[in-house]
Scaffold this motif. Structure first.
Motif, PDB file in Angstrom:
ATOM      1  N   ALA A  82      12.154  11.352   1.669  1.00  0.00           N
ATOM      2  CA  ALA A  82      11.503  11.926   0.488  1.00  0.00           C
ATOM      3  C   ALA A  82      12.001  13.097   0.135  1.00  0.00           C
ATOM      4  N   SER A  83      11.919  13.160  -1.370  1.00  0.00           N
ATOM      5  CA  SER A  83      12.318  14.154  -2.234  1.00  0.00           C
ATOM      6  C   SER A  83      11.359  15.334  -2.043  1.00  0.00           C
ATOM      7  N   GLY A  84      10.152  15.165  -2.070  1.00  0.00           N
ATOM      8  CA  GLY A  84       9.230  16.176  -2.162  1.00  0.00           C
ATOM      9  C   GLY A  84       8.994  16.718  -3.648  1.00  0.00           C
ATOM     10  N   ARG A  85       9.281  15.898  -4.510  1.00  0.00           N
ATOM     11  CA  ARG A  85       9.253  16.537  -5.987  1.00  0.00           C
ATOM     12  C   ARG A  85       8.962  15.304  -6.801  1.00  0.00           C
ATOM     13  N   THR A  86       8.240  15.779  -7.756  1.00  0.00           N
ATOM     14  CA  THR A  86       7.538  14.742  -8.726  1.00  0.00           C
ATOM     15  C   THR A  86       8.865  14.353  -9.954  1.00  0.00           C
ATOM     16  N   PRO A  87       8.650  13.330 -10.216  1.00  0.00           N
ATOM     17  CA  PRO A  87       9.798  12.886 -11.313  1.00  0.00           C
ATOM     18  C   PRO A  87      10.217  14.030 -12.349  1.00  0.00           C
ATOM     19  N   GLU A  88       9.215  14.911 -12.613  1.00  0.00           N
ATOM     20  CA  GLU A  88       9.831  16.140 -13.349  1.00  0.00           C
ATOM     21  C   GLU A  88      10.496  17.095 -12.715  1.00  0.00           C
ATOM     22  N   GLY A  89      10.463  17.153 -11.386  1.00  0.00           N
ATOM     23  CA  GLY A  89      11.334  17.915 -10.736  1.00  0.00           C
ATOM     24  C   GLY A  89      10.582  18.917 -10.073  1.00  0.00           C
ATOM     25  N   LYS A  90       9.125  19.154 -10.282  1.00  0.00           N
ATOM     26  CA  LYS A  90       8.390  19.987  -9.737  1.00  0.00           C
ATOM     27  C   LYS A  90       7.961  19.691  -7.953  1.00  0.00           C
ATOM     28  N   LEU A  91       7.564  20.513  -7.571  1.00  0.00           N
ATOM     29  CA  LEU A  91       7.280  20.534  -6.230  1.00  0.00           C
ATOM     30  C   LEU A  91       6.006  19.323  -5.882  1.00  0.00           C
ATOM     31  N   ASP A  92       6.170  18.545  -4.986  1.00  0.00           N
ATOM     32  CA  ASP A  92       4.918  17.701  -4.895  1.00  0.00           C
ATOM     33  C   ASP A  92       4.492  17.747  -3.284  1.00  0.00           C
ATOM     34  N   PHE A  93       3.607  18.798  -3.285  1.00  0.00           N
ATOM     35  CA  PHE A  93       3.050  19.007  -2.028  1.00  0.00           C
ATOM     36  C   PHE A  93       2.372  18.001  -1.336  1.00  0.00           C
TER      37      PHE A  93
END
Length: 289
Positions: free
Chosen positions: A227-238
């Motif tokens: 998983a990338s660990g980021r939102t579609p906008e490129g922010k961190l997705d904790f």
């Protein structure tokens, strides 16, 4: 008598037979231009051709030779006009029918092609869905085979134990008589409401149970390691960090935080990445530490 040459009465007569030299009489042209009116007026069997001949002469309508038309000429001219107009109408009708048939055939072919394309897409989507289902099933089974048991973390799963060599089974610690296995009730996916119901779940986690993972937490609660660990906008997705419990599995933030913290705490602080350190601080605030 001269046999060759381009002079003489015969050659002069042939000049009138060339294409384009023939022209309809003024009477013929007038009848053609006023065909509808004449057709509506001449409805009975008795037609006053003599009167029409006199009217044509007074109107200056002549035959092809420029002479006043006789009654028989008027009648025969009207016959030829009706025949010519009927032929033109038939040609127009045939051309119209041909065009309509061509358009209908084109529409039918287009509809058939669209239906064929739609059926092809549906069949392809079904095959892709079946293939995806098989992949997910195989990944889940592989994850279960490679994951450690919840009741006996030190041993491998039953499938791997059966495939293990006899010497490895002999080296396993003996079971103590009277030893009672720890009873663990595994957590289940929290109910999903509203828009969350339409959001697809992430792919299954593949790998062994991570260190520090709560015993009552199933592997399906973990995000896959890729998983990338980021939102579609490129922010961190904790809430969807790779290898950690996903927020969507839990009903409350506190439950999610309590499941994540032990897995982060087993990692030495120096080995934690910056996103993991930030997530650790966030989780501690959520549980009020």
């Amino acid at each position: 008598m001269t046999v060759g040459g381009t002079d003489g009465a015969m050659f002069t007569a042939l000049l009138g037979c060339q294409r384009g030299t023939w022209a309809h009489s003024p009477l013929f042209q007038w009848m053609t231009n006023n065909y509808e009116a004449m057709s509506q007026a001449i409805t009975g069997k008795k037609v006053r051709w003599q009167k029409m001949s006199e009217a044509a002469e007074s109107a200056g309508l002549t035959n092809v030779n420029g002479e006043p038309p006789k009654p028989a000429t008027v009648r025969s001219t009207w016959y030829r006009v009706r025949k010519a107009v009927s032929a033109m109408q038939r040609q127009k009708e045939e051309a119209r029918n041909t065009a309509l048939a061509a358009r209908a055939a084109a529409r039918a072919a287009s509809q058939a092609q669209k239906q064929h394309d739609a059926e092809g897409r549906d069949a392809l989507n079904r095959r892709m869905a079946e293939a995806d289902a098989d992949v997910r099933k195989n990944q889940l089974q592989d994850a279960r085979d490679r994951s450690r048991s919840v009741l006996y973390p030190e041993t491998t799963s039953d499938a791997r134990s059966e495939a293990a060599p006899s010497e490895e089974r002999a080296a396993a610690p003996a079971v103590k008589i009277g030893q009672v296995a720890e009873f663990v009730v595994m957590r289940k996916q929290a109910p999903r409401y509203g828009k969350d119901q339409d959001t697809p779940l992430p792919p299954p986690y593949v790998g062994p149970r991570p260190a520090g993972m709560p015993k009552d937490l199933p592997l399906e609660a973990l995000m896959p390691l890729d998983a990338s660990g980021r939102t579609p906008e490129g922010k961190l997705d904790f809430e969807q960090m790779p290898g950690l419990p996903r927020r969507s599995f839990f009903d409350r933030d506190r439950e999610w935080a309590l499941a994540c913290l032990p897995m982060i705490e087993v990692i030495p602080p120096r080995e934690r990445s910056k996103p993991l350190k930030a997530m650790f601080c966030l989780l501690k605030m959520k549980i009020g530490r």
